[in-house]
Enzyme design. Sequence first.
Site, short mmCIF file in Angstrom:
data_model
loop_
_atom_site.label_atom_id
_atom_site.label_comp_id
_atom_site.label_asym_id
_atom_site.label_seq_id
_atom_site.Cartn_x
_atom_site.Cartn_y
_atom_site.Cartn_z
N ARG A 131 36.57 -68.64 69.19
CA ARG A 131 37.97 -68.26 69.39
C ARG A 131 38.47 -67.68 68.08
O ARG A 131 38.43 -68.34 67.05
CB ARG A 131 38.80 -69.49 69.77
N SER A 137 42.26 -72.60 81.29
CA SER A 137 43.38 -73.35 80.71
C SER A 137 44.41 -73.65 81.80
O SER A 137 44.88 -72.74 82.48
CB SER A 137 44.07 -72.52 79.62
N LYS A 144 48.81 -73.75 68.37
CA LYS A 144 49.79 -73.20 69.32
C LYS A 144 51.04 -74.07 69.28
O LYS A 144 51.21 -74.97 70.12
CB LYS A 144 49.21 -73.19 70.74
#
Length: 208
Positions: free
Chosen positions: A41, A110, A140
């Site tokens: 990621r 997700s 996040k």
Amino acid sequence: MRDSFIIKGLYAITPDMADLKTLIQKTQLAIEGGAFMVQYRSKIHDRDAKMQQCAAILRLCRQYKIPCIVNDDVDMCRILEADGVHLGEKDDNIADVRRILGEDAIIGSSCYDQLNRAKQAQNEGASYVAFGAMFETLTKPNAPRATLELLREVKSQIQIPVVAIGGITMNNAHDVIETGIDAIAVINSLFEAKTIKETAETFSKMFH
């Protein structure tokens, strides 16, 4: 790979890191400590750099015979022949991605704090669903929050593996694992740890 592969334990997700050598060293320590899968990621914008990083992470995972999946990028996964992809809210439909990547691809979805989304993902052929953020997370900051109660409910209604993500640390992982979920996905508290391998080992042992 999908048939013989079990989603259980510590799932390592790479941090944003421009320096490939450091990224590889840290990822290797996480794998040696027991991570069963790595997700590449990165939010860096240079696609060539991302391809190079992902290819290197994939080679590393191949050495250790564990799956490497790509965050959000079906095309990159297909080109590099990675083991699968993790899809977010705005990404492609799971069934379409399955057609592109094939039956053996690992496809994660997700689900944030939405049980119905997990049911839909399961019906569309996802390999696993991810819930979170469980706790406050630097990755996040504004992510929706999922509760421990929700994880228990999800485990009672969903047949495919359930992964918890977001702000999971040594101090709170045990509470999350006790809900019966299959895996925890960790970025910062793994890759920022002074002793990455030992940290990975500790997280992994919590599942036994």
